[in-house]
Scaffold this active site. Structure first.
Site, PDB file in Angstrom:
ATOM      1  N   ASP A 117       7.869 130.502 -10.049  1.00 39.60           N
ATOM      2  CA  ASP A 117       9.130 130.598  -9.331  1.00 39.60           C
ATOM      3  C   ASP A 117       8.909 130.478  -7.823  1.00 39.60           C
ATOM      4  O   ASP A 117       7.777 130.449  -7.333  1.00 39.60           O
ATOM      5  CB  ASP A 117       9.903 131.866  -9.708  1.00 39.60           C
ATOM      6  CG  ASP A 117       9.218 133.149  -9.267  1.00 39.60           C
ATOM      7  OD1 ASP A 117       8.432 133.108  -8.302  1.00 39.60           O
ATOM      8  OD2 ASP A 117       9.481 134.202  -9.871  1.00 39.60           O
ATOM      9  N   LYS A 118       9.985 130.404  -7.088  1.00 37.82           N
ATOM     10  CA  LYS A 118       9.916 130.129  -5.651  1.00 37.82           C
ATOM     11  C   LYS A 118       9.073 131.156  -4.910  1.00 37.82           C
ATOM     12  O   LYS A 118       8.319 130.806  -3.991  1.00 37.82           O
ATOM     13  CB  LYS A 118      11.331 130.081  -5.063  1.00 37.82           C
ATOM     14  CG  LYS A 118      11.380 129.730  -3.589  1.00 37.82           C
ATOM     15  CD  LYS A 118      12.817 129.608  -3.109  1.00 37.82           C
ATOM     16  CE  LYS A 118      12.873 129.244  -1.620  1.00 37.82           C
ATOM     17  NZ  LYS A 118      14.264 129.072  -1.141  1.00 37.82           N
TER      18      LYS A 118
END
Length: 274
Positions: A117-118
């Site tokens: 994820d980011k």
């Protein structure tokens, strides 16, 4: 010259018929599962006609996906990329984020072997070979991914034991895993599945918040030696070892209990990951 093991893994019968979903996967466009979805949605044509599920194609036939010509890659590429926090694993540009593809800037189209994820960082494998992607990601193959995690408060034995035994999240219970304390607020964890934001959700269940998450290993491929934002090609003995580990792996959809299967499949969409 390639050795026998490498030929076994990478050489393809480019003169014989091949299932359409496999062909599209080998073109580096998407996984077989996604290819099946595109075929079912009428997004694929063969020689100008709408393709049907299960069909095979022969050399010389024109395959188009969403109107673009699909050309099968002859040379397999696997990259090990140190994804920085803030870089996203998606091609969706609606949010204006920097994607992993943009950060790498490789001259061939590649897709991700699992996502981060980011806010997460660390080892991200990228390849143009859909078979490798499927074999590594398939939950039923039990391939290991290792992470180093920092949380917002000191960890204790109860937390470590609970994480190892399995945690109820997303309508299932996570598989038993290996957890090792690294420091007051840090631990390593080795998973063989990839539920949506799994580590963060597992920690939240015990009242902890992840402040840093780094993937350090996928099977035998390790992050060490790569600075944030750098990548390298996986070659030599490292590649040979990976091929050996994948030799007997299946490449179909994820396996497991129905509820678990549904959740595992979610990790391939949107902006989600560990």
């Amino acid at each position: 010259m390639r050795g026998p093991e490498e030929r076994e893994f990478t050489d393809r019968d480019i003169n014989g018929p091949v299932r359409l979903n496999k062909y599209i996967s080998e073109c580096g466009i998407c996984s077989r599962r996604e290819a099946d979805r595109l075929i079912g949605a009428g997004e694929v044509t063969v020689d100008g006609s709408i393709a049907v599920s299960g069909m095979k194609v022969l050399p010389g036939q024109e395959v188009k996906v969403k109107g673009k010509l699909a050309v099968r890659e002859e040379e397999m590429v696997i990259l090990a990329f140190h994804k920085p926090a803030g870089v996203v694993c998606t091609t969706d540009k609606r949010w204006g984020d920097v994607t992993a593809e943009e950060a790498v800037g490789y001259h061939k189209r590649l897709f991700y072997v699992g996502r981060l994820d980011k806010d997460s960082e660390g080892l991200l494998l990228m390849t143009n070979d859909g078979e490798i992607l499927n074999k590594i990601m398939r939950a039923g193959n039990y391939h290991e991914k290792e992470y180093e995690v920092t949380v917002d408060k000191p960890i204790d034995g109860k937390f470590l034991e609970g994480m190892e035994k399995g945690v109820p999240i997303l309508d299932t219970v996570t598989r038993p895993c290996r957890v090792r304390k690294l420091g007051k607020n840090r631990f390593s964890i080795i998973l063989t599945q990839g539920l949506n934001r799994q580590i963060r959700r597992m920690c939240e269940y015990f009242g902890y918040r992840v402040t840093r998450l780094v993937r350090t290993r996928v099977m035998n491929i390790r992050l060490e030696g790569l600075k944030s934002g750098e990548y390298r090609e996986v070659t030599g003995s490292e590649l040979s070892c990976l091929k050996s580990m994948l030799k007997d792996s299946r490449s179909g959809p994820p396996s497991g209990r129905p509820g678990q299967k549904r959740k595992i499949m979610q990790k391939t969409g949107g902006r989600n990951g560990k």
